[in-house]
Every structure is written in C-alpha cells, then in structure tokens.
Design a protein around this motif. Sequence first.
Motif, short mmCIF file in Angstrom:
data_model
loop_
_atom_site.label_atom_id
_atom_site.label_comp_id
_atom_site.label_asym_id
_atom_site.label_seq_id
_atom_site.Cartn_x
_atom_site.Cartn_y
_atom_site.Cartn_z
N TYR A 196 4.47 0.77 1.50
CA TYR A 196 4.54 -0.05 2.70
C TYR A 196 4.19 -1.49 2.37
O TYR A 196 3.23 -1.76 1.64
CB TYR A 196 3.59 0.49 3.78
N TYR A 197 4.96 -2.41 2.93
CA TYR A 197 4.75 -3.84 2.75
C TYR A 197 4.30 -4.42 4.09
O TYR A 197 5.00 -4.30 5.09
CB TYR A 197 6.04 -4.52 2.29
N THR A 198 3.13 -5.07 4.09
CA THR A 198 2.58 -5.66 5.31
C THR A 198 2.50 -7.17 5.14
O THR A 198 1.90 -7.66 4.18
CB THR A 198 1.18 -5.10 5.62
N ILE A 199 3.10 -7.90 6.07
CA ILE A 199 3.11 -9.36 6.04
C ILE A 199 2.25 -9.87 7.18
O ILE A 199 2.50 -9.54 8.35
CB ILE A 199 4.55 -9.90 6.16
N THR A 219 0.84 -1.20 0.00
CA THR A 219 0.00 0.00 0.00
C THR A 219 0.88 1.24 0.00
O THR A 219 2.09 1.17 0.21
CB THR A 219 -0.92 0.03 1.23
N SER A 220 0.23 2.37 -0.22
CA SER A 220 0.91 3.66 -0.17
C SER A 220 -0.01 4.67 0.50
O SER A 220 -1.21 4.70 0.20
CB SER A 220 1.27 4.14 -1.58
N PRO A 221 0.51 5.49 1.43
CA PRO A 221 -0.35 6.46 2.13
C PRO A 221 -1.05 7.43 1.20
O PRO A 221 -2.14 7.91 1.49
CB PRO A 221 0.63 7.19 3.06
N GLY A 222 -0.45 7.72 0.07
CA GLY A 222 -1.05 8.69 -0.85
C GLY A 222 -1.93 8.07 -1.90
O GLY A 222 -2.36 8.77 -2.82
#
Length: 657
Positions: A254-257, A185-188
């Motif tokens: 961002y990478y979330t595992i 994901t990306s905050p923007g």
Amino acid sequence: MEKPIEKAVENFVLTEDMLTSLKCTLCESFLSVPPILITSEDGTKMKCGRCNFKSHEVVRAVCYENLAKQMKFPCSNKPCEEILNWEDVKLHEKNCDHRTILCMKTNCNERIRAQDYISHFKMQHEKSLYTDSMVLKNIHSAYGMGVLQNEYKAYVILFDCDNIKFGLTVCSLEPTNKVFNLSITSPGSKLSITINEQPIIRFNERYHCYKCMQGVCKCDFHAYRHHRRSIFSKMTTKVDKDVVKKTFGSQGVYYTIDIMDKKVDTEEFDDLVDKNMILDEVSEDENEEICSEQENLLRDILICPQCSNNLEAPIYQCVTGHVICSKCRDGVETCSTCEAKIENTRNYLLEEVAISLEAVDTQKPEDRPQPEIKDKEIVCPQPKCFEKITLKDISDHYKEHHIDNFHFNTFSIKNVYAYYNIDVLVKYGKTFILLFDFDDINFGISICSLDNEEGLEYEITLSSSNNHHSIKATRQKLVVFDDLTHCFKCALGTCKNDEHHASHKSKRRDIFRSMVTKINRDATRRMFNTGNMNYTVRLIDVSAMVQRDKIIRQMFECSICKDYMIPPILQCLSGHSLCNTCASKLEKCPSCEASLSGTRNFAVEQATEKAQLACQNLFENCIYRTSLKRIAAHEAECPRKPKRLCSAETKNEAAKK
C-alpha cells in the motif's frame, strides 16, 4: 537637419480585429507570453511561450516581441476582463480566478475552473477523489491519477512506472509551500518505507496530462502528447521496484500519500554536531506527542468549570448541558454558565471516561511495580571489558565506564554503516540492552529487557543522511536478556566463558538468526544511494496509547447505533448520551426510559474539535490518524480493513448455485 524620432506610444491597446490574427497556432491563445517562435516558412504561423516545449523551430520573432512590449493584451481566460501589460500576462494567467483546466479523466472533456476542480470530481468522478490522504494498492506496476483534497485545496497526483522504477508526481492547483510524504507498507509486514519532504510542483496542464500518459490526448499544445515516457522521466519522486520487493516480498503493498507542512531547515544545527558522535534525544518523539495529546484531551474535559478541580463520579450537569462536580453542586440551584436549573441529571459518559483514565494512569511504565531483577553476575558485554557485574548494576557500569554506549530515552547514531555493537538504553526508569549485528544479506537488531516488560514495544528507523528516505520497523517485540543467548563476545569470538558452548562461528550465526528485527542491506543501500545511514531506536508504551485511543473512541460512540457522535450530542434527563440522529427517532431513552428533552453534552462536544482518532485497523499496520469527522469515512474505505470470510455453509450454497 534630421528631425528627432518621436517616442513610441506606450501601452497601445489592441482591437479585437488585431487580436484575431495574433493567436498561437497550437493553443489559440493570444501571442502575449514570450518567447514567440515562428513555425512556418512564410512566417504566418507562430506559437506562444505557453507552448514553449521542445521543437525544431528556432526562429524567434524578436521584432514582434519588441513591438508587443508596447502593447496591452487581454487575459486569455474567459470571461476575465483584465487588460495587461506584456510583462504581466504570464503571472496573471497563472493565478487568474477564471483559469480553466481540462478534466483528466478519460471519458470527460469538460473544462473546469481551478477552484471548482474538487466539486467536479465529487460530482462526476468520486472514486478518483481522496480526502486528507491518498491510499493506493500495488500501484508500482500500474499508472493512473487521482485528486487529493487537503485543507480545501486540490492536489493532482500522477503515477507511472517502467521496468525498474515507480514514479510519482504531486501537483497543486494553487501556490503552496507544502510538501508530501510517501509511505509504503504491507499488511503482512511490520516494515515500512518512508520518503519524506518531497516537493509539490505547480500544476501545468501542458506537462501534467493524464490523457497524454494514456495516449488518448487530442490537444496539440500538450508537450508530451506523443511522448508518454517523457512524463515518467520528469516525475519528482521515484522508488526502485526491487527495493520494495526485497523489503516486503511478494505481498500486497500500500502506498500512502500525505500532504505536510515543510519542516524547519536544520542544516545549521547539523553543522554544529560531530557527524560521528552519538546523540541522545531527550525531547518527545512522535508517539509520545500523540500520548500527550490524548492525555491532555481527556484531562481538559474532566475539569470542573466552577472550581477547576478534576471531575470524579458522580458528575452532574445543568438541564442545558454544562457539567459541574459533586462538591460544587451542593448548595447551588442554577448553572453559573447559563443560569439553567441544576437537578439530578448525571453525565454517565464522563464518569466512564474518568474511571477508565484512572485505570490507564496506574499502568504507566514508570508507575508500574518494579520487578526484582536477579542478582545474576555476568561479564560486561562490551568487547574489551571483562569486569564482572550484576544485571541490576549494568546501567551504572555503562554510565561510568562506557559512556559512548550509554543512552537515555532514545538511541540515535548518525552516518554509520553495518553498525555492529552492544549498547545500553535507559527509559521509564528501566534498563534495556540493544544488540546490533549484520550478515551478507540483512541488518539484525534485538532489544532486550532485563525482565518481562508487558505493553512495551520498540521501533527502529534506518534513514538517509538527509532524512528524506527511511525504512522503519514498527511494533517490534522485546525479548528478555539471557547472557547465554545474547553474548556479544561470542559473536566476536572473544568469549572466555566455558558455559557458552559451541564454536564461536556457529554461535554468532545462532545469535544473528535469533534477532527480532531484520532489514535487507541491499534495499537500504539502493534507496539511500550511499552506505552511510542513521539509526534511531525508540521504545513505545503501546498499551497506554491503545487504551487511550479506546477511551476516546468509546466516548464518541453512540450507545444505540454505534456510529461516531458529532455535535449536537444529546442526553436524556438521567444522563445517558446518544447521537442527534437516534434522538430524533426516539421519545424515551432506551437505557432508562427517561424523557429526551434536548439536554446537550457540551463537554464532549467541545472535545470533538481536538480529538484525533487512529484507524480501527491499527493492528493491520494502518497508520492513519485524523479528526473525528473524517475517521468514519476513512475506516469505511480503508484498504487494510480485514476481509470478512464466508462461512463454510455460505461457500457450499454458493457452490451449489
């Protein structure tokens, strides 16, 4: 006459002197795991099957292996005292309680037992330890490692990259049937990339060494000590870096595992379904399940244990902490649960929850006042249908004449590419028009309501045929349908309405340009490795979900320190709740100056076990949701937490210094 050869003695136990000469020249473990290979010309040096990575030695010690089958060997993991048969050594050592692993941090050479790996990182390398999920920033251009704790089990995560792809491997220290999901994901951006059900492999120090990746490993028995790039080539999950760039641009990523349970195999069900047919999912989706769990949690704590009716203000409780409704309190002096005295102690926290929940219930989409849809007459949007209908009758018209393009609750279509159509979706008793189009670069999607619908949003998912890869656009805004702006026949070049001015070609470009959601076509094709994909569109009542989250968050918020309250949750004699930490520092309630006598709020305490809270940075595109005990730790370290900007005065003072 020849004498018969006597049967060899089975399970011969080796002495310590014998074992000293029967060790692997690389790892110095016993030669008890096949295949055993000879590594020297004179035959005095051999290596065991634990070190069975690629080598030039091809001479196998077959004679030794045949003899070893009749022997018993001790476990190589000290201080384990197990004596094992030749064929049992490998499996035992893999699961031995005394198995040790070399710490993978660069400046730490300590060997730790597998079950102590989490505690070691907690004490020595806390910055590399993650709980529940692992969130990292911009790792597609770096390499590194981390340890993830999930349900008291440790998972080692290695990531690396080359010029084209980013690679990731998740290893478990113990046997597991779990899988992991990777979310990018990306905050923007409201887009996200998800890679589901990726395999978790068993950790093997010889192949999964972070020090080998860094080029500082000193262990000769590690397979890739001198071949760093081989570690990357063996990684289980790879993502094309260009796909990430085309999806999010140059913004931070961002990478979330997340560690997940493996889903039930649905191949048998898929075989029964025509791959080209349109499916309507009536079952609840993930967002509706969250709303249902939120509502059930709040409903359960608002039930009187005496009469099982809903609690309404005023809500009373005994001096110990058990609630009772106002009707049951009349004529009762002692609590039916603990026989404690019932006085005038209220539970103001539950009263606020009851009032707030009632306000949310009146705002459900199906319960809201239905707007009066104008009786505007339009031509049916379908390409080959020119029947005139009113807006309010469009769903009935589609249901009767265009059933293939009529959907209920959820829109889902399988194995298509560049979907180009107009469909009707009915949910919450309301009608929505779905527009799909594409150009040379992007897919375009717009969801139109017949009237202004506040609090409703939609999300669209483009997924691969096996559902392991997907690109999702979340929190997309609805637009109000306008026949002039959203004419599908104009896009096709078949419109006969004189009011729809401009040339058909420019009209189609204008329609596509105004579409709300756009997803890069090349990114999806490269990620899915195919032109076919699945489309899924879901409408979400975001306002209700956010409001229930707010109620649950306020319910567990201490009125004094504003931290989350975990058991024991205390009350003053009047009925104001506060956390145990604040209660230990005070003698009187700061709200009403009533005494703090140790009265508990058991109703709220019981809810702490089931409560799942979303991260406060939900609107910054953080999708993390976890238990009450863990949400505070996540929010403190959440990478999507908005940065506090310095004031102009602070900046000027800093410049002077």
